[in-house]
Design an enzyme around this catalytic site. Structure first.
Site, mmCIF file in Angstrom:
data_model
loop_
_atom_site.group_PDB
_atom_site.id
_atom_site.type_symbol
_atom_site.label_atom_id
_atom_site.label_comp_id
_atom_site.label_asym_id
_atom_site.label_seq_id
_atom_site.Cartn_x
_atom_site.Cartn_y
_atom_site.Cartn_z
ATOM 1 C CG HIS A 44 3.839 -32.454 -12.650
ATOM 2 N ND1 HIS A 44 3.756 -30.745 -12.015
ATOM 3 C CD2 HIS A 44 3.661 -32.833 -10.880
ATOM 4 C CE1 HIS A 44 4.072 -30.904 -10.691
ATOM 5 N NE2 HIS A 44 4.519 -32.177 -10.061
ATOM 6 C CG HIS A 95 0.219 -29.828 -9.689
ATOM 7 N ND1 HIS A 95 -0.363 -30.756 -9.574
ATOM 8 C CD2 HIS A 95 1.324 -29.154 -8.810
ATOM 9 C CE1 HIS A 95 0.334 -31.999 -9.237
ATOM 10 N NE2 HIS A 95 1.156 -31.205 -8.595
ATOM 11 N NE ARG A 106 5.502 -21.139 -4.366
ATOM 12 C CZ ARG A 106 6.033 -22.387 -5.382
ATOM 13 N NH1 ARG A 106 5.913 -23.156 -6.398
ATOM 14 N NH2 ARG A 106 5.072 -23.059 -4.139
HETATM 15 C C1 LIG Z 1 7.764 -40.402 -7.736
HETATM 16 C C2 LIG Z 1 7.910 -38.698 -8.218
HETATM 17 C C3 LIG Z 1 8.859 -38.778 -9.317
HETATM 18 C C4 LIG Z 1 8.935 -37.160 -8.992
HETATM 19 C C5 LIG Z 1 9.260 -36.780 -7.876
HETATM 20 C C6 LIG Z 1 8.207 -37.744 -6.901
HETATM 21 C C7 LIG Z 1 7.117 -37.292 -7.521
HETATM 22 C C8 LIG Z 1 6.299 -36.340 -8.437
HETATM 23 C C9 LIG Z 1 6.943 -36.647 -9.440
HETATM 24 C C10 LIG Z 1 7.033 -35.362 -10.333
HETATM 25 C C11 LIG Z 1 7.687 -33.925 -9.750
HETATM 26 C C12 LIG Z 1 6.061 -35.025 -11.765
HETATM 27 C C13 LIG Z 1 6.882 -33.906 -12.768
HETATM 28 C C14 LIG Z 1 7.835 -34.032 -12.739
HETATM 29 C C15 LIG Z 1 9.147 -34.685 -11.737
HETATM 30 C C16 LIG Z 1 9.866 -33.999 -13.053
HETATM 31 C C17 LIG Z 1 9.563 -33.045 -12.126
HETATM 32 O O1 LIG Z 1 9.679 -31.722 -12.415
HETATM 33 O O2 LIG Z 1 9.824 -32.490 -10.168
HETATM 34 C C18 LIG Z 1 8.587 -35.158 -10.972
HETATM 35 C C19 LIG Z 1 9.638 -36.395 -9.837
HETATM 36 C C20 LIG Z 1 10.837 -36.630 -10.564
HETATM 37 O O3 LIG Z 1 11.036 -37.597 -11.147
HETATM 38 O O4 LIG Z 1 12.379 -36.460 -9.988
HETATM 39 O O1 LIG Z 2 6.453 -26.389 -5.270
HETATM 40 C C1 LIG Z 2 5.494 -26.495 -6.000
HETATM 41 O O2 LIG Z 2 4.713 -25.282 -5.115
HETATM 42 C C2 LIG Z 2 4.660 -27.243 -6.687
HETATM 43 C C3 LIG Z 2 5.933 -28.938 -6.629
HETATM 44 C C4 LIG Z 2 5.184 -29.861 -6.933
HETATM 45 O O3 LIG Z 2 4.072 -29.510 -7.812
HETATM 46 C C5 LIG Z 2 5.768 -31.200 -7.220
HETATM 47 O O4 LIG Z 2 6.530 -31.341 -6.789
HETATM 48 O O5 LIG Z 2 5.085 -31.986 -7.692
HETATM 49 FE FE LIG Z 3 3.264 -31.935 -8.005
#
Ligand SMILES: C=C1C[C@]23C[C@H]1CC[C@H]2[C@]1(C)CCC[C@@](C)(C(=O)O)[C@H]1[C@@H]3C(=O)O
Ligand SMILES: O=C(O)CCC(=O)C(=O)O
Ligand SMILES: [Fe+2]
Length: 378
Positions: free
Chosen positions: A245, A301, A311
């Site tokens: 993402h 990433h 982790r």
């Molecule tokens: C505003 C946000 C949505 C998410 C948390 C914050 C910033 C990053 C987003 C996220 C990490 C992008 C990847 C997918 C996600 C679902 C995750 O895996 O945590 C995303 C977050 C979220 O919606 O919870």
């Molecule tokens: O845990 C990590 O190293 C990455 C997490 C991340 O990219 C996120 O929460 O947006």
């Molecule tokens: Fe991230």
């Protein structure tokens, strides 16, 4: 793979409700899952590219000491280092950032304790639809496939609107015994907000923009904070801790432990971000890429897991206020570099990313196209 345009639509939250009223709902129970060799299908990702010898991301470790003390030549040096990283992939690390390592230690050990609470207790504070506060196991409240192999505890951190909001959250949802944990995160995320505003000054200097410009833009924002807990998995290449993402927000400040697992897709390869003791990993999100008119890059990433050890990471996502219009300063728009994205607000971008989770690094591009086409048909 990263270069192919795919998007996994999120299930509307009405489809997945509490496990007691939806018997088929997946519940992420690490004590059971981490020993399984037969991974349930909901967690499977197409076999991820996991080279035997992962190259490291070329990301500078920037010493902030001189900049924070107002020393001009150190500031210039630090600004040059972040500029180079942000023009390429948007990732760098910072040391001597002024945050006491004991606060890092407390934030990590308290998260460890919280994630060790019985599953029923964690589910008591489960994140509710449309809200950024609370616990999720594998985001199973919102997703139904390609679930991330992680537990999260998130806070809609807001130092402007809610005084001591995190302390109040812990006390009201888990009781008075959790007050001291609440204070740890209140202090930790308060320090992250302060540091992120200083980093915005450094980024402004690095771009030749008025030093206060980005700080002013973000200072009354509604940020999100999160503890991530990635248990081991017996078939680590079949799952992802956090799927690929780009962060949608402005800047992200991430504390990772020494286990390693954060990877960035840069120059055609997944590359590891090597854990540095007491450092914070900083990355540019789509909102900052938009604010710099695409000059600074936000980059794809992910986080991988391993078969042996849990982790942890703790993340501060700096976001603007929902109604802030995202428009780059004039200094970053020119004939050679005309406006790349239309005007939009943070709440528009956030709701787009919540409804359509892209794994190809092109969210901002697709969002802009979608916005322009939906405005054209209005
Ligand atoms: C505003 C946000 C949505 C998410 C948390 C914050 C910033 C990053 C987003 C996220 C990490 C992008 C990847 C997918 C996600 C679902 C995750 O895996 O945590 C995303 C977050 C979220 O919606 O919870
Ligand atoms: O845990 C990590 O190293 C990455 C997490 C991340 O990219 C996120 O929460 O947006
Ligand atoms: Fe991230």
């Amino acid at each position: 793979m990263a270069s192919s345009a795919t998007s996994a639509p999120l299930q509307p939250s009405s489809v997945l409700s509490k496990d007691n009223d939806r018997p088929g709902r997946v519940v992420f129970d690490p004590s059971h899952l981490q020993n399984k060799t037969n991974i349930p299908k909901e967690y499977l990702w197409p076999l991820s590219e996991r080279p035997d010898c992962l190259e490291e991301l070329e990301a500078p470790v920037v010493d902030l000491k001189g900049f924070l003390q107002g020393d001009e030549s150190s500031t210039r040096r630090a600004a040059e280092m972040v500029r180079e990283a942000c023009l390429t992939h948007g990732f760098f690390q910072v040391i001597n950032h002024g945050i006491n390592p004991s606060l890092f230690h407390d934030a990590m050990t308290n998260a460890d304790q919280l994630f060790h609470l019985p599953l029923e207790t964690k589910l008591k504070i489960e994140r509710q639809p449309g809200n950024f506060w609370g616990y999720t196991g594998a985001h199973a409240d919102r997703l139904s496939s390609k679930l991330p192999w992680k537990e999260t505890l998130s806070f809609g951190y807001d130092d402007v609107g809610s005084k001591n909001g995190i302390v109040n959250y812990f006390v009201s949802s888990l009781g008075k015994d959790f007050e001291s944990i609440g204070w740890v995160y209140e202090r930790y995320f308060g320090a992250m907000k302060e540091l992120s505003l200083k980093l915005l000054e450094l980024l402004a200097i690095s771009l030749g923009v008025d030093q206060e410009y980005f700080r002013e833009y973000f200072k009354d924002g509604e940020s999100v904070s999160r503890c991530n807990y990635y248990p081991p998995c017996q078939v680590p290449e079949a799952v992802l801790g956090t799927g690929p993402h780009n962060d949608p927000n402005g800047l992200t400040l991430l504390l990772q432990d020494q286990v390693g697992g954060l990877e960035v897709f840069s120059d055609g390869k997944w590359r590891a971000v090597k854990p540095e003791p007491d450092a914070l990993v900083i990355n540019v999100g789509d909102t900052f890429m938009g604010l710099t008119n695409g000059i600074y890059k936000s980059c794809l990433h992910r986080a991988v897991v391993n078969s042996e050890i849990t982790r942890q990471s703790i993340v501060f996502f700096l976001c603007p206020r929902g109604d802030r219009v995202l428009r780059p300063p004039e200094a970053l728009v020119s004939q050679e570099n005309p406006r790349k994205y239309p005007d939009f607000t943070w709440s528009e971008l956030l709701s787009f990313t919540q409804n359509s989770y892209r794994v190809d690094g092109e969210t901002l591009q697709y969002f802009s196209q979608w916005l322009l086409s939906s405005k054209a048909t209005e």
